[in-house]
Design a protein around this motif. Structure first.
Motif, PDB file in Angstrom:
ATOM      1  N   ASN A  91      18.192   7.453 -35.893  1.00  0.00           N
ATOM      2  CA  ASN A  91      19.261   6.475 -35.770  1.00  0.00           C
ATOM      3  C   ASN A  91      18.739   5.177 -35.129  1.00  0.00           C
ATOM      4  O   ASN A  91      17.602   5.095 -34.641  1.00  0.00           O
ATOM      5  N   GLY A  92      19.579   4.173 -35.145  1.00  0.00           N
ATOM      6  CA  GLY A  92      19.167   2.862 -34.668  1.00  0.00           C
ATOM      7  C   GLY A  92      18.787   2.851 -33.209  1.00  0.00           C
ATOM      8  O   GLY A  92      17.834   2.163 -32.804  1.00  0.00           O
ATOM      9  N   VAL A  93      19.503   3.617 -32.372  1.00  0.00           N
ATOM     10  CA  VAL A  93      19.203   3.636 -30.946  1.00  0.00           C
ATOM     11  C   VAL A  93      17.807   4.199 -30.700  1.00  0.00           C
ATOM     12  O   VAL A  93      17.027   3.677 -29.906  1.00  0.00           O
ATOM     13  N   ALA A  94      17.484   5.310 -31.423  1.00  0.00           N
ATOM     14  CA  ALA A  94      16.162   5.907 -31.259  1.00  0.00           C
ATOM     15  C   ALA A  94      15.070   4.954 -31.719  1.00  0.00           C
ATOM     16  O   ALA A  94      13.997   4.870 -31.092  1.00  0.00           O
ATOM     17  N   ALA A  95      15.324   4.225 -32.815  1.00  0.00           N
ATOM     18  CA  ALA A  95      14.325   3.258 -33.289  1.00  0.00           C
ATOM     19  C   ALA A  95      14.084   2.169 -32.247  1.00  0.00           C
ATOM     20  O   ALA A  95      12.940   1.739 -32.020  1.00  0.00           O
ATOM     21  N   ILE A  96      15.145   1.704 -31.601  1.00  0.00           N
ATOM     22  CA  ILE A  96      14.986   0.664 -30.566  1.00  0.00           C
ATOM     23  C   ILE A  96      14.237   1.219 -29.365  1.00  0.00           C
ATOM     24  O   ILE A  96      13.349   0.563 -28.799  1.00  0.00           O
TER      25      ILE A  96
END
Length: 600
Positions: A275-280
């Motif tokens: 998900n986007g949070v993990a990518a950030i």
């Protein structure tokens, strides 16, 4: 037009074979019956003729013997009667050509012969007459014997003909049965083979095949149900695919909406979703991470390298211990994340991947730091009033010769409480600064009974003012080695809690005892009790709850510190409470005096 059913075909074929068998039987039975009757009748009549000729031979033989012996008169009547009787039977049993003429000749010659013998009893009848009569009787026998042989030949021929007819009929019936069996087998096996081929080639990934029209009604029903099943499966496949797409989209939306980082990893270690949070947090691009092994992502970002190193450090630990905290600078500030790899398992327990959760616990760590700062501040702020109280107590101590006995007792109690609070404040301050990993206790002989009496004496005035009864039941128990100051603080905290939550008119009781090598101390009150869902968290730090409008403790640390102190003594503290009836705290400490704890 509906196809014929297999049942009707089998029934019709069986009935056809039965009809053929009945026709053959109807044709053969009359002939067999006729053959049997003809043979029986012919043999019977020929046998009668032969038997009659034999008896006539015998009658002539007796007459001839009697004539030679001179006894003709005695034998002649009976022999003549016998001969005439059997010749009469023969004349009424004519079966063969020429037999009637021969029988008439025998009758005529016999009558003449017996007449000559009767007229000439002296035996003058020439033997030539006897010989010719016997010759004709032998001829009669031969005619009937030959007839019997001919009848036997005809019977054999008819039997052979019937045998061939039956054999031909059986061959015909066998051929009909074989043809019927082959037809039925072909009619059944071909559609079943087709059905098996269709089932083997059946797939949910494309359009399903269908079975055509069948020759038999039962197979047509099977084909119809198969086609219906294929239609239903196609519809189900479409619905299932739509449902899977919907569930996948919903799951992805839920994962994306989480504030924690989520990484899905399959059994080969390949990233299937991030998900986007993990990518950030990891500092990677989602598109580049998907489909790549997590241990070999195309990234040199320090966040990813730190997370990967942290995961490798806990890879060999037990599953329940596989979690580690990592501090990362994300979105302009420091964050604390807990890395938790959670295995994904099917119903049978087989694993099909792992969910890596990067849970943001920054808020919790901020609260811990705030609480630590608070404890340190409270401990530090306690120093000023404690110093003032200590100076005041010291001034009073200098002039205690001017105090009466009661006032001196109060002064001694004040000094004891000051020492206890000062030691506790020092421990709290050291704990907040990280100078001590846990509360330390001294090991000195302690009389639990005396400790109860000293502590309860300091609460006497407060109980009297609130009109709550304070009772003690101190039994004689062994001395223990403990830290009297810290145990006094624990007992004071429990008594203060009981007084705080007990209404006027209630009571607080303290009792002691020993059992199975342990010394126990109980503080029970008649307050409102503690709900079961709160009891599980009662001894945690900063746990607070209002009861009947009563104010909770100052910081929610009292019971947590009490628990640490009791456990530092090698004992335990627990609670038993019933809502509406009251609460009882129990402290258990080891009784053997040789138990020693590290001193401060």
């Amino acid at each position: 037009m509906n196809p014929p059913s297999l049942r009707n075909r089998i029934r019709n074929g069986s009935l056809a074979m039965l009809v053929v068998a009945l026709v053959l039987g109807a044709l053969a039975l009359p002939e067999v019956h006729q053959l049997g009757g003809a043979i029986r009748e012919t043999l019977y009549r020929n046998y009668v003729s032969i038997d009659a000729a034999q008896h006539m031979h015998a009658a002539l033989w007796r007459v001839e013997v009697a004539m030679r012996d001179g006894d003709t008169t005695a034998v002649l009547p009976a022999s003549r009667s016998e001969f005439m009787s059997y010749i009469d039977i023969e004349e009424h049993d004519i079966t063969e050509p020429g037999e009637a003429h021969l029988a008439a000749d025998i009758d005529r010659r016999g009558r003449r012969l017996f007449a000559e013998i009767a007229d000439a009893p002296s035996g003058k009848v020439p033997s030539q007459e006897f010989a010719e009569l016997r010759l004709r009787l032998d001829k009669l026998i031969a005619i009937n014997r030959d007839a019997m042989f001919r009848a036997d030949g005809r019977a054999a021929k008819m039997g052979d003909r019937l045998t061939y007819e039956f054999a031909g009929a059986l061959v015909l019936l066998l051929g009909f049965g074989a043809m019927l069996s082959w037809t039925l087998a072909w009619s059944i096996s071909k559609p079943l083979d087709e059905l098996a081929d269709r089932l083997r080639s059946f797939s949910l990934r494309g359009p399903s095949v269908r079975l055509g029209e069948q020759r038999l009604a039962e197979l047509q029903a099977v084909a119809s149900e198969f086609n219906k099943m294929a239609d239903r499966l196609e519809r189900f496949e479409k619905l299932n695919v739509d449902r899977l797409i919907y569930e996948k989209s919903k799951t992805e939306a839920i994962i994306e909406s989480l504030e924690d980082g989520i990484v899905l990893i399959d059994l080969e270690g390949v990233v299937t979703h991030i998900n986007g949070v993990a990518a950030i947090i990891l500092g990677v691009e989602r598109g580049e991470a998907l489909g790549c092994p997590f241990d070999d992502l195309n990234s040199n970002h320090p966040h990813y390298l730190r997370v990967r190193a942290a995961l490798r450090s806990i890879a060999n630990q037990p599953l329940e211990a596989q979690r580690v905290e990592v501090d990362l600078h994300v979105r302009g500030r420091d964050h604390t994340y807990v890395l938790k790899p959670v295995p994904l398992r099917q119903d049978d327990g087989a694993s099909f991947g792992t969910i890596l959760i990067l849970q943001d616990i920054t808020f919790l760590r901020d609260k811990d730091r705030a609480r630590t700062n608070l404890v340190a501040t409270l401990s530090h702020e306690l120093k000023t009033p404690l110093t003032s109280l200590a100076l005041s107590a010291e001034l009073l101590e200098r002039g205690k010769q001017n105090l009466d006995t009661k006032q001196r007792e109060f002064l001694a109690s004040i000094n004891e409480d000051l020492d206890r609070i000062r030691a506790l404040a020092d421990d709290l301050l050291n704990l907040a600064r990280g100078e001590a990993g846990a509360i330390t206790v001294r090991s000195v002989p302690v009389d639990i009974g005396e400790l109860v009496r000293v502590v309860t004496r300091t609460f006497a005035l407060q109980f009297e003012q609130k009109r709550v009864a304070l009772t003690t039941d101190v039994n004689v128990i062994p001395m223990i080695r403990a830290d009297a100051a810290k145990l006094s603080w624990v007992l004071s905290n429990l008594i203060a809690n009981g007084l705080r939550y007990t209404e006027s008119g209630g009571s607080v009781s303290i009792s002691t005892g020993s059992h199975d090598g342990k010394v126990w101390l109980k503080v029970a009150d008649t307050g409102p009790g503690i709900a079961p869902q709160i009891q599980d968290f009662l001894f945690e730090r900063y746990a607070q709850w209002p009861v009947n409008g009563a104010a909770p403790g100052s910081a929610g640390l009292g019971l947590a510190i009490a628990k640490e102190i009791v456990e530092a003594h090698g004992g335990r503290i627990f609670v038993r409470s019933t809502v509406g009836k009251g609460t009882c705290f129990t402290i258990e400490l080891p009784a053997p005096q040789e138990a020693v704890w590290p001193s401060s």
